[in-house]
Write an enzyme that holds these catalytic residues in place. Structure first.
Site, PDB file in Angstrom:
ATOM      1  N   ALA A  49       0.761  -1.307   0.043  1.00 42.65           N
ATOM      2  CA  ALA A  49      -0.046   0.037  -0.042  1.00 42.65           C
ATOM      3  C   ALA A  49       0.868   1.380  -0.141  1.00 42.65           C
ATOM      4  CB  ALA A  49      -0.871  -0.148   1.119  1.00 42.65           C
ATOM      5  N   CYS A  50       2.155   1.353   0.799  1.00 45.83           N
ATOM      6  CA  CYS A  50       2.781   2.443   0.667  1.00 45.83           C
ATOM      7  C   CYS A  50       3.681   2.639  -0.616  1.00 45.83           C
ATOM      8  CB  CYS A  50       3.883   2.174   1.954  1.00 45.83           C
ATOM      9  SG  CYS A  50       4.990   0.750   1.675  1.00 45.83           S
ATOM     10  N   SER A  51       3.501   1.920  -1.743  1.00 49.96           N
ATOM     11  CA  SER A  51       4.154   2.155  -2.955  1.00 49.96           C
ATOM     12  C   SER A  51       3.134   2.318  -4.077  1.00 49.96           C
ATOM     13  CB  SER A  51       5.179   1.011  -3.047  1.00 49.96           C
ATOM     14  OG  SER A  51       4.709  -0.231  -3.280  1.00 49.96           O
TER      15      SER A  51
END
Length: 107
Positions: A49-51
């Site tokens: 999700a962070c990328s």
């Protein structure tokens, strides 16, 4: 165990989310694995999700020591309330065959 050069990421034991499996697989690109799994009726995702917004490999996976080759094969599986044991078994059956086939095709 059935996918050589693959490993779970994140904490082991009690600190792990019970419905989430993130792993990195060397020697394959996640897109190819996801396409073949989809054709077999298995939904999964790649990266983290962070990328998602940047399209860059996850800084979290890099921070925990994943090599570039592993980052290309980053996969995520999540279970829902209605996920069945048969569906989990289908993933465990499909994933080793998909990875083996894609590795054979890789240059």
């Amino acid at each position: 165990e059935r996918v050589p050069r693959a490993r779970l990421t994140g904490p082991r034991g009690a600190g792990r989310l019970p419905h989430h499996a993130s792993l990195v697989v060397s020697g394959v690109k996640a897109d190819g694995v996801l396409l073949e799994l989809d054709l077999r009726g298995v939904a999964a995702s790649s990266g983290s999700a962070c990328s998602l917004a940047s399209g860059e490999p996850s800084h979290v996976l890099r921070a925990i020591g994943c090599a570039r080759e592993e980052l290309e094969g980053s996969l995520c599986f999540t279970l829902g309330r209605w996920t069945t044991g048969a569906e989990v078994d289908a993933v465990l059956e499909a994933l080793p065959a998909v990875v083996e086939r894609l590795r054979r095709l890789a240059p």
